[in-house]
Design an enzyme around this catalytic site. Structure first.
Site: not given
Ligand code: PEP
Ligand code: MG
Length: 588
Positions: A201, A308, A345, A448, A471-472, A482, A519
């Protein structure tokens, strides 16, 4: 001597500037810029803290004198001497006066400078005095913590209002996402951290700031010294310390070229996002703060695909925002977006996004063995029903001012779906009973975790839309943290298993006639644009700064042609190579 350090490129471009080292002090300190009119008060705050420590040490000395502990007396004399040494007192003041650092930051910055000089000393006795220096600084930092900062801990405007300075680049061992957010309003032109992966993040916030950043540069914060000239190459992940004049000139040239390319891309801002074969593609923005809505509009985004909201909850010493404060924040975004959709979210804290200022390292080692698999995102919300209810009511109230959608992070169980639906119904009933206005909002789930992707047909019976958090999804599909630079090379968005889950999710949503968006960072990475279009994706949500380059890819894409070739890409051992080859063979 010029040195190169290699890390993970996370935000593109070139930054050239002086290093600002944020020391990882044993006492956790806030870093922020103060305004010009706060300088005097901040210097006084530092002086008061030093006087307090001098009195403390003096009192201790009298106590041990009585007990006739000669060694302890000598030690306290060393501490008093260090406290009053010009290297510490005057130089710390200079950081406040010249750089407008807050007192704690100035103190820890100067500690870093002196500590390195101690490290280089030949004499072992002197070298060991570093520990004394650290103890003295720690005492001053604690004394500062007991005082209230000007404006109550809040920073100054964060923007330096003194001109003619060299650009500044932040170098740190680790920066928490919450601290990153504080820096978001400040003046840094680049970031380097020792730890972190591409989709940690901290990296995501750096990218949202649209300034070059390198993470996972391991030794960077030990190699770089305060005020060194450094170059960050955010495309290749290289950090150059004390570059030679030739290298500096080459990078200045690249910086100018990048500027020109950006200016060219910016002209696409108001061009409708339509493929060559006439498919309209929705390009939305990811935001972290209400104030980011302006950048979303400026970039030509047609809505917010991911707000977020957890960033409203961070760094508040356990005082979470109440319903009204949240409502004001959500309404501000909804009104700024003027009728365009705003996807809020629900809070997603945990894992590498702790509520309070805490590094990923601390989090990993002190709180939970496996935080990414722990009580995060919707799991935390369901465990805190009062907090969740407040957030849902605040979001619903904002819906009276525009088009609001609620997005639920990290859904994995049907029981969670049921609990979310009940919580939303409860929040609506409470507002209706109180006569508070709200409109119907769409409810969406983030995809996710692989379980959610595989459960799409069931999820589609309850949700109006889904948004794929790649991402997740990558983290949980490949079992790769990650935020951990040690396994960053295995974090592979091109992995066939990831691509199959993404494709399946898009197909299921399209079949059910429900909205689907991506996203995660994949949406803003132009290497994936054609592939996602071919999979049937028509909605992408990304950092505002990425909208123009994705639009450029959309404008050149022929989805009908791409669709016929996607099977071969997905079946290949290396989908990345197959995709690159496919795009090279295109007629245009
Ligand atoms: C993701 O996991 O792709 C996402 C958009 O949420 P975050 O990156 O805030 O975990
Ligand atoms: Mg996420």
């Amino acid at each position: 001597m010029s040195i190169q350090v290699f890390g993970q490129p996370v935000s593109r471009g070139v930054a050239i500037g002086r290093a600002v080292l944020v020391a990882s002090s044993r006492v956790d300190v806030a870093h922020y810029f103060i305004d010009t009119d706060q300088v005097e008060a901040e210097v006084a705050r530092l002086r008061d803290a030093r006087n307090e420590v001098a009195a403390e040490l003096g009192a201790l000395k009298s106590e041990v004198l009585e007990e006739a502990h000669a060694e302890l007396v000598a030690l306290l004399d060393v501490h008093l001497m260090l406290l009053h040494d010009e290297m510490l007192s005057d130089a710390t003041k200079q950081w406040i006066v010249e750089r407008h650092y807050n007192a704690e930051w100035a103190m820890s910055a100067q500690l870093e400078v002196i500590a390195r000089q101690f490290d280089e000393m030949e004499d072992e006795y002197l070298r060991e005095r570093k520990a004394d220096l650290e103890q003295v600084v720690e005492r001053v930092l604690k004394a500062l913590a007991r005082q209230t900062a000007p404006n109550g801990q809040a920073a100054g405007s964060g923007a330096r209002d003194f001109a003619g300075e060299d650009p500044l680049i932040l170098v740190a061992s680790d920066i928490s996402p919450a601290d990153m957010l504080q820096f978001k309003r400040s003046v840094f032109t680049g970031f380097v951290t020792d730890v972190g992966g591409r989709t940690s993040h901290t990296a995501i916030v750096a990218r949202s700031m649209d300034i070059p950043a390198v993470v996972g540069a391991r030794e960077a914060s030990r190699i770089v010294r305060q005020d060194d000239w450094i170059i960050i190459d955010g495309d290749t992940g290289v950090l150059i310390v004390n570059p030679s004049p030739i290298v500096l000139e080459e990078y200045r040239f690249r910086q100018r070229q990048i500027e020109l390319e950006r200016a060219k891309l910016n002209r696409l801002r108001h061009t409708p996002s339509v493929t060559l074969d006439g498919q309209v593609i929705e390009l939305l923005a990811n935001i972290e703060l209400p104030s980011d809505a302006a950048a979303a509009i400026e970039a030509g985004a047609v809505g917010v695909g991911l707000f977020r909201s957890e960033f409203l909850f961070m760094n508040r010493n356990g005082q979470l925002p109440d319903e009204n404060e949240q409502f004001e924040a959500y309404r501000a975004v909804v009104q700024a977006m003027a009728g365009m959709p705003v996807t809020i979210r629900t809070v997603d804290v945990g894992a590498d996004k702790p509520l309070d200022r805490m590094s990923a390292h601390e989090l990993r080692h002190e709180h939970s063995l496996n935080p990414a698999l722990g009580l995060r995102a919707i799991r935390w919300s369901l465990a805190e029903p009062e907090m969740f209810g407040r957030q849902l009511r605040a979001i619903l109230r904002a819906s009276a001012f525009g088009r609001v959608r609620i997005l639920v992070p990290m859904v994995a169980h049907m029981s969670e779906v049921q609990q979310v639906l009940q919580a939303v119904d409860r929040a609506k009933a409470q507002l209706s009973a109180d006569g508070v206005a709200y409109t119907e909002v769409e409810l969406g789930a983030m995809i996710e975790v692989p379980a959610a992707a595989l459960m799409m047909p069931s999820l589609m019976r309850h949700f109006d839309f889904v948004s794929i958090g790649t991402n997740d999804l990558i983290q949980y599909t490949l079992a790769i943290d990650r935020a951990d630079e040690a396994v960053a090379h295995l974090y592979d968005p091109w992995h066939p298993a990831v691509l199959q889950l993404v494709e399946r999710t898009i197909a299921c949503a399209n079949e059910a006639g429900k909205g689907v968006s991506v996203c995660g960072e994949m949406a803003g990475d132009s290497a994936f644009t054609e592939l996602l279009l071919a999979m049937g994706l028509r909605s992408f949500s990304m950092h505002p700064a990425q909208v123009a380059s994705i639009k450029q890819r959309v404008l050149r894409a022929d989805v009908r042609a791409l669709r016929t070739q996607i099977g071969a890409v997905l079946a290949a051992d290396s989908p990345q190579e197959a995709c690159v080859a496919l795009l090279k063979s295109r007629p245009n």
